[in-house]
Design a protein around this motif. Structure first.
Motif, PDB file in Angstrom:
ATOM      1  N   LEU A  82       0.827  -1.201   0.000  1.00 38.89           N
ATOM      2  CA  LEU A  82       0.000   0.000   0.000  1.00 38.89           C
ATOM      3  C   LEU A  82       0.863   1.253   0.000  1.00 38.89           C
ATOM      4  CD1 LEU A  82      -2.888   1.133   0.201  1.00 38.89           C
ATOM      5  CD2 LEU A  82      -2.636   1.086   2.686  1.00 38.89           C
ATOM      6  N   PHE A  83       1.918   1.263   0.812  1.00 36.31           N
ATOM      7  CA  PHE A  83       2.808   2.413   0.874  1.00 36.31           C
ATOM      8  C   PHE A  83       3.479   2.642  -0.477  1.00 36.31           C
ATOM      9  CE2 PHE A  83       7.018   4.242   1.367  1.00 36.31           C
ATOM     10  CZ  PHE A  83       6.766   5.356   2.155  1.00 36.31           C
ATOM     11  N   ALA A  84       3.992   1.561  -1.083  1.00 37.30           N
ATOM     12  CA  ALA A  84       4.713   1.688  -2.353  1.00 37.30           C
ATOM     13  C   ALA A  84       3.806   2.246  -3.454  1.00 37.30           C
ATOM     14  CB  ALA A  84       5.278   0.333  -2.761  1.00 37.30           C
ATOM     15  N   LYS A  85       2.609   1.712  -3.560  1.00 36.08           N
ATOM     16  CA  LYS A  85       1.700   2.172  -4.615  1.00 36.08           C
ATOM     17  C   LYS A  85       1.276   3.623  -4.372  1.00 36.08           C
ATOM     18  CE  LYS A  85      -0.221  -2.274  -6.093  1.00 36.08           C
ATOM     19  NZ  LYS A  85      -1.456  -3.080  -6.242  1.00 36.08           N
ATOM     20  N   GLY A  86       0.964   3.946  -3.115  1.00 36.94           N
ATOM     21  CA  GLY A  86       0.548   5.303  -2.798  1.00 36.94           C
ATOM     22  C   GLY A  86       1.648   6.322  -3.046  1.00 36.94           C
TER      23      GLY A  86
END
Length: 319
Positions: A135-139
């Motif tokens: 989630l962090f990487a995509k965001g």
């Protein structure tokens, strides 16, 4: 005969090195016979047996392996720059030591380089990791694409193949507190994007902590976007306009109304809100000022403690 330099930053990768080097050597068979290989492995201040594992690999293949031992931990991006400075290939590739990125993709990247492209990006179309990490990487990359670099591929990337000319530009820029891979895109060279699914890490524990992720997030935004400063300006103007309108309202009540404005609690909320905005604005401005100071000091990005190569080299080097 083209020469490919594979640059690998290493930090607490003692268990990974034997597996990583074995896969890289096996990957050579997929390339045309006229391609020669050079492996530049950078020990980024590891405190385990990473350096010894790298030296063991170099002892087995002294003609094609260079090991750069840094004096301390400077971060993977600066370690990669140290590898670029030592690489001698016509083209270069950056790959992580944990083998989450498929080395066989380099063959397709090399074909594009042969066609004249200076930059080829291995784009993480998806990843086997789950939860907050994904989630962090995509965001993070979605936000950067929106406010900073609209031409970066979706999903992020740190597996790249590039011409020596690109490496020379990066070394001349000597940027600090930035995002190395975004900087490659910022140079403006046309690139091709090759999507792939990033593997789940099988060996060892990732040292990519939340603190490091937050620093990269801040560095990336401040290095490539004026959005934080522009947001402060817009919010400041909005608060100023609201204060002006409210001031006119208070004056109107005093002149024409019988009801006097009251409410200590409401006043404190406004004061605290404005004070919080001011401190946040000062913090953002301070981040820019500190980065300017850090650049003005012109300290080296890294210090080479020892360089292990086929020819004798100095034991201390600054860049």
């Amino acid at each position: 005969m083209p020469k490919l330099s594979v640059i690998i930053p290493c930090y607490f990768n003692e268990e990974n090195i034997p597996v990583t080097t074995r896969e890289l050597l096996a990957n050579e068979a997929l390339f045309p016979a006229d391609v020669s290989f050079e492996y530049v492995l950078v020990d980024d201040g590891s405190e385990d047996g990473t350096l010894q594992a790298l030296l063991d690999f170099r002892a087995a293949y002294p003609a094609k392996v260079r090991v750069v031992e840094l004096a301390g931990n400077v971060g993977s991006y600066n370690a990669i720059v140290a590898g670029m400075a030592q690489a001698t290939g016509d083209c270069m590739a950056i790959i992580t030591a944990d083998m989450q990125d498929p080395p066989e993709l380099m063959v397709q990247m090399y074909d594009y380089w042969q066609k004249g492209l200076k930059l080829i990006i291995g784009n993480r179309q998806d990843r086997e990791e789950t939860g907050l990490q994904q989630l962090f990487a995509k965001g993070f990359h979605a936000l950067m694409k929106k406010i900073a670099l609209p031409n970066i591929p979706d999903g992020g990337f740190d597996f790249v193949f590039f011409d020596r000319q690109v490496a020379e530009h990066i070394l001349r820029l000597h940027e600090r507190n930035s995002n190395l891979f975004y900087l490659m895109v910022w140079l403006g060279y046309p690139y091709v994007n090759i999507p792939y699914v990033r593997r789940k890490r099988e060996i060892g524990k990732s040292r990519w902590t939340l603190k490091k992720k937050m620093k990269l997030f801040i560095d990336s935004i401040l290095a490539f976007s004026f959005f934080p400063i522009r947001a402060i300006s817009v919010l400041g103007l909005a608060l100023g306009l609201a204060a002006f309108i409210y001031g006119l309202y208070i004056i109107g009540l005093h002149l024409f109304g019988s009801q006097k404005p009251e409410g200590w609690s409401a006043l404190m909320v406004v004061v605290l809100f404005v004070s919080a905005f001011q401190m946040t604005a000062l913090g953002v401005i301070g981040e820019y000022v500190w980065r300017g100071l850090d650049a003005a000091r012109n300290r080296p990005l890294y210090v080479v403690k020892e360089l292990y190569e086929s020819e004798p080299a100095a034991t201390s080097q600054l860049t």
